[in-house]
Design a protein around this motif. Structure first.
Motif, PDB file in Angstrom:
ATOM      1  N   GLY A  29       0.808  -1.221   0.000  1.00  0.00           N
ATOM      2  CA  GLY A  29       0.000   0.000   0.000  1.00  0.00           C
ATOM      3  C   GLY A  29       0.838   1.266   0.000  1.00  0.00           C
ATOM      4  O   GLY A  29       0.470   2.266  -0.624  1.00  0.00           O
ATOM      5  N   VAL A  30       1.989   1.238   0.692  1.00  0.00           N
ATOM      6  CA  VAL A  30       2.866   2.422   0.711  1.00  0.00           C
ATOM      7  C   VAL A  30       3.243   2.809  -0.718  1.00  0.00           C
ATOM      8  O   VAL A  30       3.155   3.978  -1.120  1.00  0.00           O
ATOM      9  N   SER A  43      -3.693   3.987  -5.303  1.00  0.00           N
ATOM     10  CA  SER A  43      -4.288   3.313  -4.153  1.00  0.00           C
ATOM     11  C   SER A  43      -5.651   2.701  -4.471  1.00  0.00           C
ATOM     12  O   SER A  43      -6.027   1.689  -3.900  1.00  0.00           O
ATOM     13  N   LEU A  44      -6.381   3.303  -5.410  1.00  0.00           N
ATOM     14  CA  LEU A  44      -7.713   2.770  -5.700  1.00  0.00           C
ATOM     15  C   LEU A  44      -7.675   1.497  -6.543  1.00  0.00           C
ATOM     16  O   LEU A  44      -8.716   0.894  -6.784  1.00  0.00           O
ATOM     17  N   ILE A  45      -6.463   1.103  -6.959  1.00  0.00           N
ATOM     18  CA  ILE A  45      -6.383  -0.132  -7.745  1.00  0.00           C
ATOM     19  C   ILE A  45      -6.859  -1.315  -6.886  1.00  0.00           C
ATOM     20  O   ILE A  45      -7.468  -2.260  -7.384  1.00  0.00           O
ATOM     21  N   GLY A  46      -6.603  -1.232  -5.569  1.00  0.00           N
ATOM     22  CA  GLY A  46      -7.059  -2.289  -4.653  1.00  0.00           C
ATOM     23  C   GLY A  46      -8.571  -2.366  -4.646  1.00  0.00           C
ATOM     24  O   GLY A  46      -9.156  -3.456  -4.577  1.00  0.00           O
ATOM     25  N   ASP A  47      -9.222  -1.211  -4.724  1.00  0.00           N
ATOM     26  CA  ASP A  47     -10.679  -1.158  -4.747  1.00  0.00           C
ATOM     27  C   ASP A  47     -11.203  -1.834  -6.016  1.00  0.00           C
ATOM     28  O   ASP A  47     -12.137  -2.642  -5.962  1.00  0.00           O
ATOM     29  N   GLY A  48     -10.569  -1.472  -7.149  1.00  0.00           N
ATOM     30  CA  GLY A  48     -10.968  -2.075  -8.416  1.00  0.00           C
ATOM     31  C   GLY A  48     -10.795  -3.584  -8.391  1.00  0.00           C
ATOM     32  O   GLY A  48     -11.683  -4.344  -8.792  1.00  0.00           O
ATOM     33  N   LEU A  75      -7.418  -1.748   3.781  1.00  0.00           N
ATOM     34  CA  LEU A  75      -6.169  -2.314   4.324  1.00  0.00           C
ATOM     35  C   LEU A  75      -4.958  -1.840   3.522  1.00  0.00           C
ATOM     36  O   LEU A  75      -3.854  -1.750   4.040  1.00  0.00           O
ATOM     37  N   LEU A  76      -5.189  -1.572   2.237  1.00  0.00           N
ATOM     38  CA  LEU A  76      -4.087  -1.107   1.380  1.00  0.00           C
ATOM     39  C   LEU A  76      -3.837   0.393   1.528  1.00  0.00           C
ATOM     40  O   LEU A  76      -2.756   0.881   1.226  1.00  0.00           O
ATOM     41  N   ILE A  77      -4.853   1.130   1.929  1.00  0.00           N
ATOM     42  CA  ILE A  77      -4.731   2.598   1.921  1.00  0.00           C
ATOM     43  C   ILE A  77      -4.510   3.201   3.317  1.00  0.00           C
ATOM     44  O   ILE A  77      -3.593   4.008   3.510  1.00  0.00           O
ATOM     45  N   ILE A  78      -5.355   2.807   4.290  1.00  0.00           N
ATOM     46  CA  ILE A  78      -5.347   3.550   5.572  1.00  0.00           C
ATOM     47  C   ILE A  78      -4.028   3.414   6.351  1.00  0.00           C
ATOM     48  O   ILE A  78      -3.458   4.441   6.757  1.00  0.00           O
ATOM     49  N   PRO A  79      -3.482   2.200   6.559  1.00  0.00           N
ATOM     50  CA  PRO A  79      -2.214   2.152   7.314  1.00  0.00           C
ATOM     51  C   PRO A  79      -1.069   2.943   6.659  1.00  0.00           C
ATOM     52  O   PRO A  79      -0.367   3.693   7.355  1.00  0.00           O
ATOM     53  N   PRO A  80      -0.875   2.846   5.319  1.00  0.00           N
ATOM     54  CA  PRO A  80       0.194   3.675   4.726  1.00  0.00           C
ATOM     55  C   PRO A  80      -0.053   5.179   4.876  1.00  0.00           C
ATOM     56  O   PRO A  80       0.882   5.925   5.151  1.00  0.00           O
TER      57      PRO A  80
END
Lengths: 264, 272
Positions: free
Chosen positions: B29-30, B38-43, B201-206
């Motif tokens: 995610g970082v 970051s939105l690639i995880g959403d897709g 999980l991919l966006i908020i911690p980074p």
């Protein structure tokens, strides 16, 4: 003189518009080439195609090797028009940015020798004092000097610079062009530089390349400055550039060597 | 109470898998956040719906079925941006819409939503098997090993892709590897937090780590710590007050983000 950067029939177009149309030239070792032309004339695109950042047509060779087979990237230093700054705060120090200019290798550790080279390059561009600061916290001018250090750190034989002086103050600009002049004259570094600042940089440049989709002119500064035919052919923009070269600081950039100006 | 909580095999399994995918997602995610991807995880998570629906239709494993489906979709996003010069967010939107619509179509064909599908949508960390834990461990080894080995190439590509190219870095290969590993991480995460919440999980911690860190290595470590801690705390809270664990994990992450923001403001106000 050996060929450093050769382009043969280079073309590039976006979906509909032709940006570069059959451009050919040969830059030789030790040349200091000023790439000029009107906005939208394809100067930046040409540099990107020469470096393989955009896929064009035609033949390009770097240091005698076709672009597709070229591997000695440490021989080239590149400084782009736009700083890689984004809204996201990339937590990386100026020193780490310069380190990126060294040849890539595996692992995250930094050797003492690498750090020494980084500091030497930062010393050259007077950015050593910012080494530990976050790159994004620096002013645009300071960032540009750090990026120049990144372009110089691998001791390149060819420097490709895209309008590097736009964000610099007068003092930094002088330092910048003096440094480029020294690298060209003392170390024999070949330079290809996009610039609109023809007045100051004109003192150091040995050749001009004028691109407006086509390669309209490629020759020495003398040919460029004192050929009425060239000025006529190139139109108002080139005439303005020539006037600027003559009028900057009230003297001809060719100095005492200029035969034409002695007769003025 | 904690000893009692940790004594269950399914809790141990869930926490192990959760910690491993949380750490992988934080590291990946970082790079995705810094590359504005970051939105690639959403897709990708929306495309998981297609993978899960196909798996339920064919009675195969949703995890094994989703990995190739999501990997192909992630490569599709890259091709759309590179070859067709479509903006990254638009490409993600196109692939995401395709993933949901195909997933819903297949779901409708096999009789509509059932409990198993809902458990994938909202997460079911306590149904994770030890085989899946082993897969998550393999993913973490791949992520950490890859990042350490190619650290310079990856950071250079994320910071300034054109310049990285002029250093001889094959930036296309770096980007492809990054999205392919992310697609595996996304698939392995859907049991932990559910398809709807994977991107968090991919966006908020980074993002939390970026607010409170000065160096790139600090960002990586802190993102991992925040992410893994949120899984443990989220699962524990969900066990205590009987709420969905996926939602609890993400709420803990959001509280962490708020805490980092407050700390940043306090630090700036006090000039530290």
């Amino acid at each position: 003189m050996p060929s450093i950067l050769k382009a043969e029939d280079v073309c590039f177009s976006y979906t509909r518009a032709t940006v570069l149309d059959h451009i050919s030239f040969d830059i030789q070792s030790g040349d200091y080439v000023g790439l000029i032309g009107p906005n939208g004339g394809g100067k930046t695109t040409l540099l990107k195609v020469l470096l393989g950042l955009e896929k064009g047509q035609g033949k390009i060779s770097l240091f005698g090797t076709p672009l597709s087979e070229f591997k000695d990237w440490q021989k080239i230093g590149y400084l782009a028009q736009k700083s890689p700054v984004s809204q996201t705060r990339f937590p990386i120090s100026a020193e780490e940015v310069v380190l990126m200019g060294l040849p890539s290798r595996h692992g995250a550790d930094v050797s003492r020798a690498e750090l020494k080279e980084v500091h030497a390059a930062m010393q050259q561009t007077q950015t050593r004092e910012y080494a530990g600061r976050i790159f994004q916290d620096l002013s645009i001018g300071q960032q540009q000097r750090v990026l120049l250090a990144r372009a110089l750190v691998s001791k390149p034989q060819l420097l490709i610079l895209d309008e590097p002086s736009t964000a610099l103050d007068a003092g930094s600009r002088d330092m910048f062009f003096d440094l480029l002049g020294r690298l060209n004259k003392q170390d024999g570094v070949t330079i290809l530089l996009i610039t609109h600042d023809t007045g100051e940089v004109g003192k150091h440049i040995s050749k001009f390349m004028y691109v407006d989709k086509n390669l309209v002119f490629f020759g020495t500064k003398e040919e460029f400055c004192h050929s009425p035919e060239v000025a006529k052919k190139l139109g108002p923009f080139a005439q303005h550039t020539i006037d600027h070269l003559h009028n900057h600081h009230g003297h001809c950039p060719l100095g005492a060597a200029c035969e034409e100006c002695k007769h003025d | 109470m904690i000893e009692n909580f940790l004594s269950y095999n399914f809790v141990q399994c869930g926490l192990a898998a959760g910690s491993l995918v949380a750490a992988s997602c934080a590291v990946l995610g970082v790079f995705l956040v810094l590359k504005r991807l970051s939105l690639i995880g959403d897709g990708m998570s929306h495309v998981c719906l297609t993978g899960v629906a196909v798996a339920l239709l064919t009675s195969t494993s949703p995890v094994y079925m989703s990995i190739p489906v999501v990997a192909v979709a992630s490569l599709g996003i890259m091709k759309l941006t590179q070859k067709f010069r479509i903006y990254g967010d638009a490409a993600i939107g196109i692939v995401s819409a395709a993933g949901i619509s195909v997933g819903l179509l297949i779901t409708a064909l096999c009789g509509g939503f059932n409990t198993e599908l809902l458990s994938y949508l909202f997460g079911s960390i306590l149904t994770v098997t030890w085989t899946e834990v082993a897969l998550c461990a393999g993913l973490l080894v791949l992520v950490v090993g890859g990042i350490l080995f190619f650290y310079r190439d990856i950071t250079a590509t994320c910071f300034d892709e054109p310049f990285a190219h002029t250093r001889g870095v094959c930036t296309e290969r770096v980007n492809t590897a990054l999205v392919l590993i992310t697609s595996v991480a996304v698939v392995l995460s859907f049991k932990v937090v559910g398809i709807f919440l994977i991107s968090a999980l991919l966006i908020i911690p980074p993002v939390s780590a970026l607010l409170v860190s000065h160096t790139f290595k600090q960002v990586l470590w802190r993102a991992v710590i925040f992410s893994v801690a949120s899984v443990w705390l989220g699962v524990f809270v969900s066990f205590l007050i009987d709420i969905p664990s996926g939602a609890a994990i993400i709420l803990v992450n959001l509280l962490c983000l708020a805490g980092c923001y407050v700390w940043l403001k306090w630090r700036n106000a006090h000039g530290r």
